[in-house]
Design a protein around this motif. Structure first.
Motif, PDB file in Angstrom:
ATOM      1  N   GLU A 271       0.978  -1.139  -0.011  1.00 46.55           N
ATOM      2  CA  GLU A 271      -0.094   0.008   0.031  1.00 46.55           C
ATOM      3  C   GLU A 271       0.876   1.325   0.052  1.00 46.55           C
ATOM      4  OE1 GLU A 271      -3.281   2.267   2.673  1.00 46.55           O
ATOM      5  OE2 GLU A 271      -3.088   0.020   2.789  1.00 46.55           O
TER       6      GLU A 271
ATOM      7  N   TYR B  51      -2.712   8.175  -5.768  1.00 49.46           N
ATOM      8  CA  TYR B  51      -2.812   7.060  -4.757  1.00 49.46           C
ATOM      9  C   TYR B  51      -3.209   7.403  -3.319  1.00 49.46           C
ATOM     10  CZ  TYR B  51      -1.570   4.780  -9.036  1.00 49.46           C
ATOM     11  OH  TYR B  51      -1.436   4.360 -10.375  1.00 49.46           O
TER      12      TYR B  51
ATOM     13  N   PRO C 114      -6.859  11.770  -6.025  1.00 54.26           N
ATOM     14  CA  PRO C 114      -7.019  10.903  -7.178  1.00 54.26           C
ATOM     15  C   PRO C 114      -7.510  11.476  -8.473  1.00 54.26           C
ATOM     16  CG  PRO C 114      -8.947  10.996  -5.487  1.00 54.26           C
ATOM     17  CD  PRO C 114      -7.523  11.583  -4.765  1.00 54.26           C
TER      18      PRO C 114
END
Length: 340
Positions: A73, A209, A213
């Motif tokens: 992530e 990310y 966005p």
């Protein structure tokens, strides 16, 4: 308006550890500019916009995350990097406005800098109380974020003696500079004879990310300003981050529209100096536009970014003393129409 801590990451990303860990210390030389400086690109912070814990910043930014596997992530990688710096001498953020403002004041006094400070109306009022006439107030704006009419914005500019309309950060909301929704705002700025400062250029690596966005890298292209300048030929525009990496497009726009100026806006510490010098600054200078390049540090939660930004420009050996004086002061004074 409160800038979210996500936006902290935005500019955060503008500065990372290089492969060697940190920049070497430099020494002053005969070509070192020591006169007054106008910083066209500083962000106003407050207790509401500073992070609750200290975050570490290493320069330059481009290698902050030297490689990334999307099985991870991205946000967690960024968070870990900011809390666990890999360089030997990181800059740490402030967590209170009192500490932050003291550090800013020290930088402004030591370096003889007058900054154009961008922020919301409430934060600019706080800064005016703290710093008085040592700053030049600039009202930030984003069509998606700020629900403010043209008339209301005009009233704020007139009532609070705002000198610059910007940073206009529509790019982070996926809004192009020639979006027709901006027409009435551009017309207002032209009528008020107030310059605008618009974000065109690199955002945070991985920002789509993280917190933006809708960010569109293609909207950095300065050619998107052509329609705007044909509609509003008396509009004064400072292109923040000089539309990086669209250097050739920026040059052709400066050639055809001589009212366009650019600010260096933190790109000097976003990348290694050799790259910035050779492919950005030297190219703009070689094209003959040394009279329209303005210094900008993009200082925000790390006050010492100001000193680092000045150092990088002073270390550009290909610049003459006159060219440095133009970049650091003369060009901005002309663009802002400051009284001598």
């Amino acid at each position: 308006m409160i800038r979210l801590h996500q936006i902290i990451a935005i500019l955060l990303i503008f500065s990372s550890c290089n492969s060697d860990g940190e920049r070497k210390e430099t020494t002053e030389n005969d070509n070192w500019y020591k006169g007054p400086i106008i910083d066209m690109h500083m962000h106003a912070e407050s207790d509401n916009t500073l992070p609750p814990e200290k975050l570490a910043l290493c320069l330059p930014l481009s290698n902050l995350v030297p490689h990334f596997d999307p099985k991870e992530e991205f946000g967690k990688v960024w968070d870990s990097t900011l809390k666990n710096p890999r360089c030997k001498t990181p800059i740490y953020s402030s967590t209170t406005f009192e500490d932050y403002s003291l550090r800013i004041q020290d930088q402004l006094n030591k370096l003889n800098v007058t900054p154009v400070v961008s922020g919301s109306q409430s934060i600019l009022e706080e800064w005016s109380t703290k710093f008085g006439d040592k700053i030049i107030p600039s009202i930030e704006f984003n069509l998606e974020r700020d629900s403010i009419s043209v008339d209301s914005l005009k009233a704020i500019i007139n009532t609070h003696d705002i000198k610059v309309f910007g940073e206009i950060s529509n790019q982070y909301a996926g809004i192009a500079p020639n979006d027709p929704r901006m027409d009435s705002y551009y017309a207002m700025a032209e009528a008020l004879n107030i310059p605008i400062a618009i974000h065109l250029g690199t955002g945070a690596p991985g920002s789509p990310y993280l917190f933006s966005p809708k960010y569109v890298a293609a909207y950095s292209n300065p050619l998107l300003l052509e329609e705007v300048l044909k509609k509003y030929p008396r509009l004064r525009i400072s292109v923040m981050h000089y539309g990086e990496p669209f250097i050739d497009e920026m040059i052709t726009m400066m050639y055809h529209y001589p009212q366009i100026y650019v600010d260096l806006g933190g790109i000097q510490w976003a990348y290694p100096s050799d790259y910035f010098y050779e492919f950005h600054l030297k190219k703009l200078i070689s094209a003959g536009f040394g009279k329209r390049i303005m210094f900008g540090s993009d200082t925000f939660i790390w006050p010492e970014l100001l000193e680092k930004s000045i150092e990088i420009i002073n270390n550009a050996e290909f610049l003459t003393t006159e060219q440095k004086a133009d970049i650091f002061y003369n060009n901005a004074a002309r663009f802002l129409r400051l009284k001598k």
